[in-house]
Design an enzyme around this catalytic site. Structure first.
Site, PDB file in Angstrom:
ATOM      1  N   ASP A  24      47.670  43.173  20.579  1.00 16.36           N
ATOM      2  CA  ASP A  24      46.368  43.507  20.688  1.00 16.36           C
ATOM      3  C   ASP A  24      45.804  44.568  21.463  1.00 16.36           C
ATOM      4  OD1 ASP A  24      43.815  42.602  20.022  1.00 16.36           O
ATOM      5  OD2 ASP A  24      43.585  41.036  21.576  1.00 16.36           O
ATOM      6  N   ASN A  72      42.868  38.412   9.686  1.00  8.08           N
ATOM      7  CA  ASN A  72      42.389  39.719   9.569  1.00  8.08           C
ATOM      8  C   ASN A  72      42.042  40.305   8.409  1.00  8.08           C
ATOM      9  OD1 ASN A  72      45.306  40.552  11.606  1.00  8.08           O
ATOM     10  ND2 ASN A  72      43.266  40.147  12.240  1.00  8.08           N
TER      11      ASN A  72
HETATM   12  C1  FPP Z   1      45.221  44.028  17.143  1.00  5.14           C
HETATM   13  O1  FPP Z   1      44.383  45.089  17.497  1.00  5.14           O
HETATM   14  C2  FPP Z   1      46.063  44.510  16.234  1.00  5.14           C
HETATM   15  C3  FPP Z   1      46.511  43.979  14.830  1.00  5.14           C
HETATM   16  C4  FPP Z   1      45.589  43.810  13.807  1.00  5.14           C
HETATM   17  C5  FPP Z   1      47.736  43.389  14.768  1.00  5.14           C
HETATM   18  C6  FPP Z   1      48.740  44.594  15.283  1.00  5.14           C
HETATM   19  C7  FPP Z   1      48.792  45.777  14.262  1.00  5.14           C
HETATM   20  C8  FPP Z   1      49.501  46.715  14.167  1.00  5.14           C
HETATM   21  C9  FPP Z   1      50.386  47.203  15.367  1.00  5.14           C
HETATM   22  C10 FPP Z   1      49.563  47.820  13.166  1.00  5.14           C
HETATM   23  C11 FPP Z   1      49.998  47.188  12.029  1.00  5.14           C
HETATM   24  C12 FPP Z   1      51.694  46.796  12.078  1.00  5.14           C
HETATM   25  C13 FPP Z   1      52.277  46.936  11.079  1.00  5.14           C
HETATM   26  C14 FPP Z   1      53.648  46.431  11.196  1.00  5.14           C
HETATM   27  C15 FPP Z   1      51.663  47.256   9.566  1.00  5.14           C
HETATM   28  P1  FPP Z   1      42.876  45.012  17.586  1.00  5.14           P
HETATM   29  O2  FPP Z   1      42.463  45.852  16.467  1.00  5.14           O
HETATM   30  O3  FPP Z   1      42.377  43.576  17.407  1.00  5.14           O
HETATM   31  O4  FPP Z   1      42.354  45.477  18.940  1.00  5.14           O
HETATM   32  P2  FPP Z   1      41.131  45.555  19.582  1.00  5.14           P
HETATM   33  O5  FPP Z   1      41.276  43.845  20.131  1.00  5.14           O
HETATM   34  O6  FPP Z   1      41.158  46.283  20.764  1.00  5.14           O
HETATM   35  O7  FPP Z   1      39.826  45.659  18.660  1.00  5.14           O
END
Ligand code: FPP
Length: 246
Positions: A24, A72
């Site tokens: 995250d 998501n």
């Molecule tokens: C959360 O960050 C992240 C995700 C949606 C999942 C993790 C995704 C990756 C590392 C990239 C995709 C991976 C692959 C293998 C395709 P967030 O967007 O919720 O962060 P925030 O809470 O700061 O908004």
């Protein structure tokens, strides 16, 4: 210029066999730099390889990463398609190197709902790496713990399993994680204290570790810190600790 000294890490014992990571903080990482969220996800993807290498070095055998949850899909369409593209791009760019390094790729989640071309890329990655045994990289993509349980129950009913034969072990084998052991340690980056529908059955007795560090900044030192904290904990699985006579 003097080269940065490679850190040395004293051995840790016990090392968690299976580590799950809720990656995250990509969005906040990007925002802090005045960048679009997609740049945060890109930085997040680039951080998977070094953390995987750290896991190999420290002796972790299974790493499950939460890359895309069933929830998501509710993000803005351009972010959803950005994440889908990133997975396809990562498979194209990294598959041969992962294979060469002995990484077995697995997928936990529903393939339905993912576009057919990406589904094919995922199947191909699983097939190519299926005999590798240095480390398992289990990618939770289009994954939700509740859907996983529902999918397992549906299949159990279809298979006509006798209710009296249904044990926790049998049930576990119907989950996407199949024969993988339960995670010993769940790490969440980005500072929050939630499981967010991640491995909800399997994490019943996992140790939990959270750090405020955003995922793209979670490096080998941070991984080591999490593993060291795990090693210092006493896992009791609901039992009374061993009584040592005074
Ligand atoms: C959360 O960050 C992240 C995700 C949606 C999942 C993790 C995704 C990756 C590392 C990239 C995709 C991976 C692959 C293998 C395709 P967030 O967007 O919720 O962060 P925030 O809470 O700061 O908004």
């Amino acid at each position: 210029m003097a080269k940065k000294q490679e850190a040395t890490y004293p051995p840790i014992s016990p090392v968690p066999y299976h580590v799950g990571i809720i990656m995250d903080g990509n969005g906040r990482w990007a925002k802090r730099r005045g960048l679009p969220r997609q740049m945060g996800h890109r930085a997040g993807v680039n951080n998977i390889q070094p953390v995987l290498e750290g896991c190999v070095e420290f002796g972790v055998k299974v790493l499950t990463i939460y890359a895309f949850s069933t929830e998501n899909w509710h993000r803005p369409p351009e972010e959803v398609s950005g994440l889908m593209q990133l997975l396809g791009y990562t498979i194209r760019r990294r598959l041969s190197e992962l294979h060469k390094n002995g990484v077995q790729i697995r997928h936990s989640g529903r393939l339905e709902g993912i576009n057919p071309e990406l589904q094919e890329q995922i199947r191909h990655a699983l097939e190519v790496t299926k005999n590798n045994d240095r480390i398992i990289l289990n990618v939770a993509f289009n994954y939700g713990g509740r859907s996983e349980i529902l999918d397992a129950v549906r299949q159990i009913i279809r298979d006509g399993i006798d209710p009296d034969e249904l044990t926790e072990e049998v049930f576990s084998r119907y989950l996407y994680t199949g024969d993988l052991p339960d995670p010993d340690l769940i790490i969440r980056t980005g500072g929050e204290y939630r499981l967010s529908n991640f491995l909800i059955w399997q994490a019943a007795y996992s140790e939990y570790y959270t750090t405020p560090t955003y995922w793209p900044d979670f490096d080998k030192d941070e991984l080591y810190k999490a593993l060291a904290e795990y090693a210092a904990r006493e896992r009791r699985f609901g039992r009374v600790p061993d009584a040592t006579p005074a």
